[in-house]
Design a protein around this motif. Structure first.
Motif, PDB file in Angstrom:
ATOM      1  N   LYS A  56      34.922  39.277  41.005  1.00 38.63           N
ATOM      2  CA  LYS A  56      35.711  38.991  39.734  1.00 38.63           C
ATOM      3  C   LYS A  56      37.163  39.565  40.034  1.00 38.63           C
ATOM      4  O   LYS A  56      38.170  39.008  39.838  1.00 38.63           O
ATOM      5  CB  LYS A  56      35.196  39.790  38.624  1.00 38.63           C
ATOM      6  N   TYR A  57      37.309  40.663  40.751  1.00 40.43           N
ATOM      7  CA  TYR A  57      38.530  41.385  41.106  1.00 40.43           C
ATOM      8  C   TYR A  57      39.194  40.429  41.908  1.00 40.43           C
ATOM      9  O   TYR A  57      40.482  40.248  41.981  1.00 40.43           O
ATOM     10  CB  TYR A  57      38.327  42.646  41.490  1.00 40.43           C
ATOM     11  N   GLN A  58      38.320  39.943  43.112  1.00 38.68           N
ATOM     12  CA  GLN A  58      39.154  39.104  43.917  1.00 38.68           C
ATOM     13  C   GLN A  58      39.603  37.663  43.504  1.00 38.68           C
ATOM     14  O   GLN A  58      40.903  37.377  44.014  1.00 38.68           O
ATOM     15  CB  GLN A  58      38.302  38.668  44.912  1.00 38.68           C
ATOM     16  N   ASP A  59      39.016  37.223  42.388  1.00 36.26           N
ATOM     17  CA  ASP A  59      39.496  36.042  41.829  1.00 36.26           C
ATOM     18  C   ASP A  59      40.963  36.321  40.988  1.00 36.26           C
ATOM     19  O   ASP A  59      41.802  35.544  41.115  1.00 36.26           O
ATOM     20  CB  ASP A  59      38.335  35.353  40.730  1.00 36.26           C
ATOM     21  N   ILE A  60      40.753  37.466  40.208  1.00 33.70           N
ATOM     22  CA  ILE A  60      41.922  37.815  39.464  1.00 33.70           C
ATOM     23  C   ILE A  60      43.165  38.203  40.341  1.00 33.70           C
ATOM     24  O   ILE A  60      44.422  37.607  40.196  1.00 33.70           O
ATOM     25  CB  ILE A  60      41.974  39.132  38.581  1.00 33.70           C
ATOM     26  N   LEU A  61      42.962  38.710  41.513  1.00 34.57           N
ATOM     27  CA  LEU A  61      43.906  38.972  42.499  1.00 34.57           C
ATOM     28  C   LEU A  61      44.576  37.799  43.174  1.00 34.57           C
ATOM     29  O   LEU A  61      45.639  37.559  43.406  1.00 34.57           O
ATOM     30  CB  LEU A  61      43.069  39.747  43.644  1.00 34.57           C
ATOM     31  N   LYS A  62      43.530  36.641  43.459  1.00 37.85           N
ATOM     32  CA  LYS A  62      44.058  35.463  43.875  1.00 37.85           C
ATOM     33  C   LYS A  62      44.825  34.830  43.003  1.00 37.85           C
ATOM     34  O   LYS A  62      45.899  34.351  43.295  1.00 37.85           O
ATOM     35  CB  LYS A  62      42.886  34.544  44.202  1.00 37.85           C
ATOM     36  N   GLU A  63      44.532  34.850  41.440  1.00 35.29           N
ATOM     37  CA  GLU A  63      45.587  34.374  40.606  1.00 35.29           C
ATOM     38  C   GLU A  63      46.945  35.027  40.654  1.00 35.29           C
ATOM     39  O   GLU A  63      47.832  34.378  40.491  1.00 35.29           O
ATOM     40  CB  GLU A  63      44.842  34.532  39.362  1.00 35.29           C
ATOM     41  N   LYS A  64      47.029  36.193  40.728  1.00 31.27           N
ATOM     42  CA  LYS A  64      48.180  36.982  40.693  1.00 31.27           C
ATOM     43  C   LYS A  64      48.900  36.630  42.066  1.00 31.27           C
ATOM     44  O   LYS A  64      50.132  36.565  41.842  1.00 31.27           O
ATOM     45  CB  LYS A  64      47.964  38.457  40.941  1.00 31.27           C
ATOM     46  N   TYR A  65      48.090  36.251  43.213  1.00 33.08           N
ATOM     47  CA  TYR A  65      49.073  35.932  44.310  1.00 33.08           C
ATOM     48  C   TYR A  65      49.728  34.636  44.141  1.00 33.08           C
ATOM     49  O   TYR A  65      50.681  34.340  44.556  1.00 33.08           O
ATOM     50  CB  TYR A  65      47.989  35.943  45.605  1.00 33.08           C
ATOM     51  N   ASP A  66      48.774  33.763  43.515  1.00 31.23           N
ATOM     52  CA  ASP A  66      49.300  32.531  43.518  1.00 31.23           C
ATOM     53  C   ASP A  66      50.418  32.168  42.516  1.00 31.23           C
ATOM     54  O   ASP A  66      51.543  31.477  42.796  1.00 31.23           O
ATOM     55  CB  ASP A  66      47.995  31.607  43.022  1.00 31.23           C
TER      56      ASP A  66
END
Length: 199
Positions: A56-66
């Protein structure tokens, strides 16, 4: 000279006899703790929770990077289009804030995963340590060593430098003594917390 030779021979024979006597009373075993942990339902359950949190944290982090990448592209387009200075400054500030948010979120999520792992792992480790000590006492072991996981090369290595016979692996007996009767799984090469941090 003859007296010294007899004395040395006698001393060597005594050393040899005491070594044989010592070797007969010495009982050494080793435990692959990672294997034991990976067979424990409580370990499996909390690792599933940690995997879910980490994902879940990795998904949120990916959204932030995008989002950060999109904002960089917009900023670069504004520079290319020679936008006014206040607009460029605003976009640069926005980029800085997003970058800071990413760094803080990554640090906080890693701390949360680490804390959850430590909280859940400590009672599991204590339970296994207690059972190993009980098994060692009940079965007359002089020493029980643990295997160390070499994560860099994915191998397990015991702390022993030399052993004549490595048939004293009591990992399965420890699993049975913990009350786990399901088929024994071998441990993955990389268990634990480190595989969920800094992906």
């Amino acid at each position: 000279m003859k007296y010294i030779f007899l004395l040395l021979t006698s001393v060597l024979m005594q050393i040899s006899a005491s070594r044989q006597s010592f070797a007969q009373t010495l009982k050494v075993g080793f435990v692959d703790q990672q294997m034991v942990y990976s067979n424990m339902p409580e370990f499996q359950n909390f690792m599933k929770e940690i995997e879910a949190s980490s994902a879940k944290y990795q998904d949120i982090l990916k959204e932030k990077y995008d989002l950060y990448q999109q904002k960089i592209e917009l900023y670069q387009k504004s520079v290319k289009d020679k936008a006014a200075e206040p607009i460029l400054r605003d976009k640069a500030t926005e980029l800085e804030n997003i970058k800071k948010s990413i760094e803080e979120f990554q640090m906080n999520s890693e701390n949360d995963v680490r804390s959850a792992y430590q909280k859940n792992f400590t009672p599991v480790k204590n339970k296994v340590d207690k059972v190993i000590a009980e098994y060692g006492k009940e079965n007359g072991y002089t020493y029980i060593f643990r295997l160390q996981i070499e994560e860099g090369i994915g191998e397990s290595r015991p702390f022993l430098l030399y052993a004549n016979d490595l048939n004293d692996d009591i990992s399965k007996q420890i699993i049975l003594k913990l009350g786990i009767t399901t088929p024994v799984k071998t441990a993955e090469t990389k268990l634990g917390l480190s595989r969920y941090l800094k992906k």
